[in-house]
Design a protein around this motif. Sequence first.
Motif, mmCIF file in Angstrom:
data_model
loop_
_atom_site.group_PDB
_atom_site.id
_atom_site.type_symbol
_atom_site.label_atom_id
_atom_site.label_comp_id
_atom_site.label_asym_id
_atom_site.label_seq_id
_atom_site.Cartn_x
_atom_site.Cartn_y
_atom_site.Cartn_z
ATOM 1 N N GLU A 41 68.607 -110.973 6.604
ATOM 2 C CA GLU A 41 68.503 -110.081 5.440
ATOM 3 C C GLU A 41 67.543 -110.758 4.479
ATOM 4 O O GLU A 41 67.671 -111.958 4.233
ATOM 5 C CB GLU A 41 69.854 -109.944 4.731
ATOM 6 C CG GLU A 41 70.736 -108.882 5.300
ATOM 7 C CD GLU A 41 72.055 -108.743 4.535
ATOM 8 O OE1 GLU A 41 72.119 -109.043 3.331
ATOM 9 O OE2 GLU A 41 73.030 -108.335 5.184
ATOM 10 N N LEU A 81 73.849 -99.063 -3.516
ATOM 11 C CA LEU A 81 72.652 -99.423 -4.289
ATOM 12 C C LEU A 81 71.551 -98.446 -3.919
ATOM 13 O O LEU A 81 71.683 -97.678 -2.970
ATOM 14 C CB LEU A 81 72.227 -100.868 -3.952
ATOM 15 C CG LEU A 81 71.958 -101.182 -2.473
ATOM 16 C CD1 LEU A 81 70.477 -101.322 -2.200
ATOM 17 C CD2 LEU A 81 72.673 -102.451 -2.053
ATOM 18 N N GLY A 102 74.714 -97.531 8.225
ATOM 19 C CA GLY A 102 73.982 -98.790 8.397
ATOM 20 C C GLY A 102 74.735 -99.690 9.366
ATOM 21 O O GLY A 102 74.133 -100.341 10.224
ATOM 22 N N LYS A 137 70.965 -96.141 1.225
ATOM 23 C CA LYS A 137 70.470 -96.720 -0.014
ATOM 24 C C LYS A 137 69.129 -96.078 -0.414
ATOM 25 O O LYS A 137 69.089 -94.906 -0.707
ATOM 26 C CB LYS A 137 70.379 -98.238 0.155
ATOM 27 C CG LYS A 137 71.648 -98.854 0.802
ATOM 28 C CD LYS A 137 72.841 -98.798 -0.107
ATOM 29 C CE LYS A 137 74.192 -98.993 0.551
ATOM 30 N NZ LYS A 137 74.345 -99.809 1.700
ATOM 31 N N THR A 170 67.090 -103.160 4.182
ATOM 32 C CA THR A 170 67.729 -102.234 3.239
ATOM 33 C C THR A 170 67.297 -102.445 1.797
ATOM 34 O O THR A 170 67.022 -101.485 1.070
ATOM 35 C CB THR A 170 69.263 -102.393 3.329
ATOM 36 O OG1 THR A 170 69.667 -102.122 4.665
ATOM 37 C CG2 THR A 170 69.995 -101.485 2.374
ATOM 38 N N PHE A 171 67.241 -103.718 1.356
ATOM 39 C CA PHE A 171 66.976 -103.995 -0.055
ATOM 40 C C PHE A 171 65.533 -103.679 -0.461
ATOM 41 O O PHE A 171 65.254 -103.514 -1.643
ATOM 42 C CB PHE A 171 67.279 -105.473 -0.372
ATOM 43 C CG PHE A 171 68.696 -105.709 -0.835
ATOM 44 C CD1 PHE A 171 69.756 -105.044 -0.248
ATOM 45 C CD2 PHE A 171 68.965 -106.593 -1.869
ATOM 46 C CE1 PHE A 171 71.062 -105.250 -0.672
ATOM 47 C CE2 PHE A 171 70.273 -106.814 -2.311
ATOM 48 C CZ PHE A 171 71.306 -106.140 -1.714
ATOM 49 N N TYR A 176 75.427 -109.002 4.384
ATOM 50 C CA TYR A 176 76.367 -108.030 3.801
ATOM 51 C C TYR A 176 77.773 -108.260 4.395
ATOM 52 O O TYR A 176 77.898 -108.609 5.570
ATOM 53 C CB TYR A 176 75.832 -106.620 4.099
ATOM 54 C CG TYR A 176 76.814 -105.522 3.813
ATOM 55 C CD1 TYR A 176 77.365 -105.358 2.554
ATOM 56 C CD2 TYR A 176 77.202 -104.637 4.812
ATOM 57 C CE1 TYR A 176 78.279 -104.353 2.296
ATOM 58 C CE2 TYR A 176 78.105 -103.621 4.564
ATOM 59 C CZ TYR A 176 78.644 -103.485 3.303
ATOM 60 O OH TYR A 176 79.550 -102.494 3.055
HETATM 61 N N1 LCS Z 1 73.042 -103.824 5.342
HETATM 62 C C1 LCS Z 1 73.008 -104.061 4.023
HETATM 63 C C2 LCS Z 1 72.033 -105.051 3.474
HETATM 64 C C3 LCS Z 1 73.885 -103.392 3.181
HETATM 65 O O1 LCS Z 1 73.807 -103.641 1.863
HETATM 66 C C4 LCS Z 1 74.820 -102.467 3.730
HETATM 67 C C5 LCS Z 1 75.787 -101.757 2.869
HETATM 68 C C6 LCS Z 1 74.830 -102.259 5.110
HETATM 69 C C7 LCS Z 1 73.920 -102.944 5.892
HETATM 70 C C8 LCS Z 1 75.769 -101.277 5.758
HETATM 71 O O2 LCS Z 1 75.343 -99.989 5.505
HETATM 72 P P1 LCS Z 1 76.298 -98.696 5.465
HETATM 73 O O3 LCS Z 1 77.075 -98.697 6.750
HETATM 74 O O4 LCS Z 1 77.192 -98.833 4.281
HETATM 75 O O5 LCS Z 1 75.341 -97.562 5.385
HETATM 76 N N2 LCS Z 1 75.872 -102.288 1.589
HETATM 77 C C9 LCS Z 1 76.664 -101.931 0.638
HETATM 78 C C10 LCS Z 1 76.658 -102.534 -0.627
HETATM 79 O O6 LCS Z 1 76.007 -103.530 -0.932
HETATM 80 N N3 LCS Z 1 77.484 -101.906 -1.411
HETATM 81 O O7 LCS Z 1 78.133 -100.877 -0.738
HETATM 82 C C11 LCS Z 1 77.671 -100.850 0.623
#
Ligand code: LCS
Length: 394
Positions: free
Chosen positions: A155, A338, A87, A209, A186-187, A112
């Motif tokens: 977000e 999540l 992400g 996620k 994402t959410f 985030y």
């Molecule tokens: N955007 C959101 C809203 C996220 O919650 C996360 C990761 C990312 C981008 C980044 O994504 P990743 O590179 O990890 O795929 N959020 C996390 C969380 O809330 N807990 O662990 C990771």
Amino acid sequence: MSQKPFHFETEVIHSGYSSEKYEGSLTPPLFQTATFTFDNALQGEKRFAGQEEGFIYSRLGNPTVKMLEDRMAALEKGEAGLAFSSGMAAVSAILVALTKSGDHILCSQGVYGCTFGFLELLKEKYGISHQFSLMDSREEIEKNILPNTACIYIETPINPTMKLVDLALVSKIAREEGIPVIVDNTFSSPYLQQPLLLGCDVVIHSATKYICGHGDVIAGIAVGKKDFMKKVAMTTQKDIGGIMSPFDAWLLLRGLKTLAVRMDRHCENTSKLFGFLKNHPKVETIFYPGDEGHPDFPIMKKQMKQAGGLISFSIKGTKETAQEFMDKLNLIKIAVSLGDSETLIQHPATMTHAVIPAEERVKMGISETLLRLSVGLESWEDLQADLEQALSAI
Ligand code: LCS
């Protein structure tokens, strides 16, 4: 697959793939290859020059990855998708593509932790400033759009405070000003919210996620206009290199098939647990967009299909009380991330949002007693029993 449009539940299983092209294979084949052979030198020259369609090298594109990109574009109602290694690779590639030194980024009142970290890096290294805003009225949005605002980054629901931003309102104003709007979806996943249909320009996902849904892949996706995504593919993605592996794309295509049924169950379980936690004497405050008393409930009704699979709540007491509560849980796992089948709980102030300075965190609404629950697919009765026994034990 020419008789479109299909419903979401059909698209999530079929779009971006035709078995006839692949020996009748029902499921998408895995092209686990780094490179592609050319029939002759001229073909190689033409492919590099962009005069002939076809694959070259998996950092520049891969058939399995493309199937996922096409499926995500269909689900988000966008022209083109682009897959990334995480992400954060998607977030950083899109922000780098849309900004230059001296620009300004307007952000929702909370992002985030690592997105915050990347915004700080842009500021320190390239003089790209940013500012957080509640974006809760036309005046508030217009006031914060500066002559050098290059993009708006949102977000919604915001991680972990579950505040919402009215996407139709922001995108209307941004369009008048000619500023692109990026939404981290994402959410919600495209099943619950489709920002491009509300006038936004780019959607990003931590595909780690809900898109994956099984907790076994780190991945990212962006969807937007074809020309823009091509530019990102051929610049920030190709040259920085945060691409998705074919195997991860294959796992995501597999996980995606159940997105609609999973999201319904996540949402149903979450609303049940909200009903329990809301009335519990040891819970101080609770943030869930499906709460009729939540100030953003009308926005949820307007732009989301259901309220999602996350609840944040604060425990009466101190940081230590919140941590003690987490330690008393048995079925619910203490972990960041999540959108998995397993229910996960984490402490944002010391985990996902620990990199954000304390005073900034407080402004975002992240207290020391706040916990974030990602509700999984287990029986809600078992989850409630686990929460109940842990709350009684503190
Ligand atoms: N955007 C959101 C809203 C996220 O919650 C996360 C990761 C990312 C981008 C980044 O994504 P990743 O590179 O990890 O795929 N959020 C996390 C969380 O809330 N807990 O662990 C990771």
